[in-house]
Scaffold this motif. Structure first.
Motif, PDB file in Angstrom:
ATOM      1  N   MET A   1      37.573  10.458  16.822  1.00  0.00           N
ATOM      2  CA  MET A   1      37.781  11.891  16.596  1.00  0.00           C
ATOM      3  C   MET A   1      36.888  11.790  14.962  1.00  0.00           C
ATOM      4  O   MET A   1      37.814  10.868  13.989  1.00  0.00           O
ATOM      5  N   GLU A   2      35.562  12.585  14.353  1.00  0.00           N
ATOM      6  CA  GLU A   2      35.485  12.529  13.322  1.00  0.00           C
ATOM      7  C   GLU A   2      35.767  14.248  12.637  1.00  0.00           C
ATOM      8  O   GLU A   2      37.065  14.563  12.681  1.00  0.00           O
ATOM      9  N   PRO A   3      36.092  13.369  10.929  1.00  0.00           N
ATOM     10  CA  PRO A   3      36.570  14.164  10.277  1.00  0.00           C
ATOM     11  C   PRO A   3      36.070  15.293   9.817  1.00  0.00           C
ATOM     12  O   PRO A   3      34.693  15.860   9.494  1.00  0.00           O
ATOM     13  N   SER A   4      36.845  16.106   9.791  1.00  0.00           N
ATOM     14  CA  SER A   4      36.479  17.649   9.351  1.00  0.00           C
ATOM     15  C   SER A   4      35.811  17.753   8.284  1.00  0.00           C
ATOM     16  O   SER A   4      36.102  17.048   7.612  1.00  0.00           O
ATOM     17  N   HIS A   5      34.804  18.568   8.306  1.00  0.00           N
ATOM     18  CA  HIS A   5      33.412  18.431   7.079  1.00  0.00           C
ATOM     19  C   HIS A   5      34.270  19.172   6.065  1.00  0.00           C
ATOM     20  O   HIS A   5      34.849  19.810   5.609  1.00  0.00           O
ATOM     21  N   ARG A   6      34.593  18.465   4.948  1.00  0.00           N
ATOM     22  CA  ARG A   6      34.943  19.233   4.022  1.00  0.00           C
ATOM     23  C   ARG A   6      34.031  19.911   2.708  1.00  0.00           C
ATOM     24  O   ARG A   6      33.255  19.764   2.325  1.00  0.00           O
ATOM     25  N   LEU A   7      34.551  21.360   2.682  1.00  0.00           N
ATOM     26  CA  LEU A   7      33.606  22.384   2.193  1.00  0.00           C
ATOM     27  C   LEU A   7      33.917  22.231   0.712  1.00  0.00           C
ATOM     28  O   LEU A   7      35.099  21.659  -0.108  1.00  0.00           O
ATOM     29  N   GLU A  11      30.574  26.187  -0.903  1.00  0.00           N
ATOM     30  CA  GLU A  11      30.416  26.482  -0.122  1.00  0.00           C
ATOM     31  C   GLU A  11      31.805  27.590   0.186  1.00  0.00           C
ATOM     32  O   GLU A  11      31.752  28.308   0.829  1.00  0.00           O
ATOM     33  N   GLN A  12      32.979  26.707  -0.481  1.00  0.00           N
ATOM     34  CA  GLN A  12      34.331  27.922  -0.503  1.00  0.00           C
ATOM     35  C   GLN A  12      33.835  29.122  -0.986  1.00  0.00           C
ATOM     36  O   GLN A  12      34.360  29.922  -0.327  1.00  0.00           O
ATOM     37  N   GLU A  13      32.760  28.584  -2.559  1.00  0.00           N
ATOM     38  CA  GLU A  13      32.212  30.352  -2.606  1.00  0.00           C
ATOM     39  C   GLU A  13      32.127  31.056  -1.630  1.00  0.00           C
ATOM     40  O   GLU A  13      32.471  32.409  -1.963  1.00  0.00           O
ATOM     41  N   LEU A  14      31.133  30.769  -1.082  1.00  0.00           N
ATOM     42  CA  LEU A  14      30.288  31.776  -0.273  1.00  0.00           C
ATOM     43  C   LEU A  14      30.937  32.259   0.727  1.00  0.00           C
ATOM     44  O   LEU A  14      31.151  33.433   1.759  1.00  0.00           O
ATOM     45  N   GLU A  15      32.322  31.313   1.260  1.00  0.00           N
ATOM     46  CA  GLU A  15      33.224  32.096   2.383  1.00  0.00           C
ATOM     47  C   GLU A  15      33.642  32.984   2.021  1.00  0.00           C
ATOM     48  O   GLU A  15      34.319  33.726   2.873  1.00  0.00           O
ATOM     49  N   GLU A 174      18.293  30.887   5.048  1.00  0.00           N
ATOM     50  CA  GLU A 174      19.577  29.243   4.663  1.00  0.00           C
ATOM     51  C   GLU A 174      19.474  28.977   3.838  1.00  0.00           C
ATOM     52  O   GLU A 174      18.954  29.111   3.017  1.00  0.00           O
ATOM     53  N   GLY A 175      20.697  28.314   3.804  1.00  0.00           N
ATOM     54  CA  GLY A 175      20.546  27.560   2.498  1.00  0.00           C
ATOM     55  C   GLY A 175      21.722  27.908   1.634  1.00  0.00           C
ATOM     56  O   GLY A 175      22.156  29.295   1.733  1.00  0.00           O
ATOM     57  N   VAL A 176      23.312  26.955   1.165  1.00  0.00           N
ATOM     58  CA  VAL A 176      24.050  28.069   0.437  1.00  0.00           C
ATOM     59  C   VAL A 176      23.827  28.452  -0.824  1.00  0.00           C
ATOM     60  O   VAL A 176      24.639  29.498  -0.719  1.00  0.00           O
ATOM     61  N   GLY A 177      22.751  27.580  -1.558  1.00  0.00           N
ATOM     62  CA  GLY A 177      22.990  28.882  -2.711  1.00  0.00           C
ATOM     63  C   GLY A 177      22.017  30.090  -2.683  1.00  0.00           C
ATOM     64  O   GLY A 177      22.524  31.027  -3.045  1.00  0.00           O
ATOM     65  N   PRO A 178      21.286  30.663  -2.031  1.00  0.00           N
ATOM     66  CA  PRO A 178      20.344  31.711  -1.520  1.00  0.00           C
ATOM     67  C   PRO A 178      21.115  32.477  -1.290  1.00  0.00           C
ATOM     68  O   PRO A 178      21.361  33.213  -1.196  1.00  0.00           O
ATOM     69  N   GLU A 179      22.659  32.144  -0.380  1.00  0.00           N
ATOM     70  CA  GLU A 179      23.180  32.241   0.573  1.00  0.00           C
ATOM     71  C   GLU A 179      24.257  33.344  -0.379  1.00  0.00           C
ATOM     72  O   GLU A 179      25.018  34.422  -0.451  1.00  0.00           O
ATOM     73  N   LEU A 180      24.265  32.285  -1.061  1.00  0.00           N
ATOM     74  CA  LEU A 180      26.090  32.996  -2.023  1.00  0.00           C
ATOM     75  C   LEU A 180      25.483  33.907  -3.511  1.00  0.00           C
ATOM     76  O   LEU A 180      25.784  34.941  -3.485  1.00  0.00           O
ATOM     77  N   VAL A 181      24.502  34.071  -3.759  1.00  0.00           N
ATOM     78  CA  VAL A 181      23.270  34.764  -4.616  1.00  0.00           C
ATOM     79  C   VAL A 181      22.390  35.942  -3.526  1.00  0.00           C
ATOM     80  O   VAL A 181      23.819  37.430  -4.378  1.00  0.00           O
TER      81      VAL A 181
END
Length: 255
Positions: A1-7, A11-15, A174-181
């Motif tokens: 079982m693959e470990p879950s991706h840790r944010l 990424e957490q701030e974006l969520e 797409e992308g965390v940075g642009p999405e957060l902004v």
């Protein structure tokens, strides 16, 4: 079982921002609906008022203009009488133009219309834009959506939504940075718009038209037809004005 991706922290701030943004978008949709509904109700009431009372005031203004003009003809050198006649005629023409703009009261928005408007506002609201070009397009579509809502035109609202969903502008990047902004900017825009909506609703509720509507609604709850009562009073004024007109035309002293 693959470990879950840790944010990552980003990424957490974006969520977190996405969750906050979703709540703000829902609030914005509801307040836009409130504002659009209030505008539609006031437009419908104004049409009803003009149809019942406004046309009578237009008739009264016409008679008053005829009286002033008759008096001016009797005193051709009296500049005050000439000025009063001109002012009375201008008022009569303005009242007549208003009366000609009568529209039948619009039906109250249905639940299906409200649901569709919410969906349109949620998707295309200008405050969700990420650049000036996107905002201009959204503003144009949102203005059309508001008109369609006020007119009770579900087909037009649906067409606006379908047009947007099939457009390239509806696809997000797409992308965390642009999405957060993008999320942060959208939140700031929405909060600014919410403040503007509150100001506009307060302005409308402070208007003479809203105050009159509130009195009419209150009277209806008491079993009275306030507009009919107002119309009856104006009809009495019209009758009195007609008598004065006959007196002036007959060149007799005013009663």
């Amino acid at each position: 079982m693959e470990p879950s991706h840790r944010l990552t922290p980003e990424e957490q701030e974006l969520e977190n921002k996405r969750a906050e943004l979703a709540l703000l978008e829902t609030e914005l949709t509801e307040r836009e609906l409130d504002l659009a509904t209030l505008r539609a109700e006031l437009a419908g009431f104004e049409a009803r008022y003009i149809r019942i009372v406004g046309v009578l005031y237009a008739e009264l203004d016409q008679i008053e203009a005829e009286i002033a003009e008759a008096q001016a003809r009797l005193r051709p050198r009296d500049q005050t009488a000439q000025k009063e006649a001109a002012q009375a005629r201008a008022q009569a023409e303005e009242s007549a133009q208003t009366a000609k703009a009568i529209q039948e009261p619009r039906p109250k928005p249905t639940e299906s219309l409200k649901k569709l408007f919410r969906e349109v506002a949620k998707r295309i609201h200008p405050d969700l834009a990420t650049n000036d070009e996107d905002r201009a397009r959204r503003e144009k579509l949102m203005a059309a959506a508001n008109r369609a809502y006020e007119e009770g035109d579900e087909a037009k609202l649906r067409a606006i939504l379908e047009e947007w969903e099939s457009s390239p502008e509806s696809v997000e990047g797409e992308g965390v940075g642009p999405e957060l902004v993008r999320a942060i900017r959208k939140m700031a825009q929405i909060e600014k718009r919410l403040s503007a909506i509150e100001t506009e609703i307060e302005r409308l509720r402070a208007s003479d038209l809203y105050q009159l509507k509130a009195k009419v609604d209150e009277a209806e709850n008491e079993g009275r037809d306030l507009l009919a009562e107002m119309a009856s009073q104006v009809e009495g004024q019209i009758a009195a004005a007609r008598r004065r007109l006959l007196t002036v035309v007959a060149n007799k002293p005013d009663a």
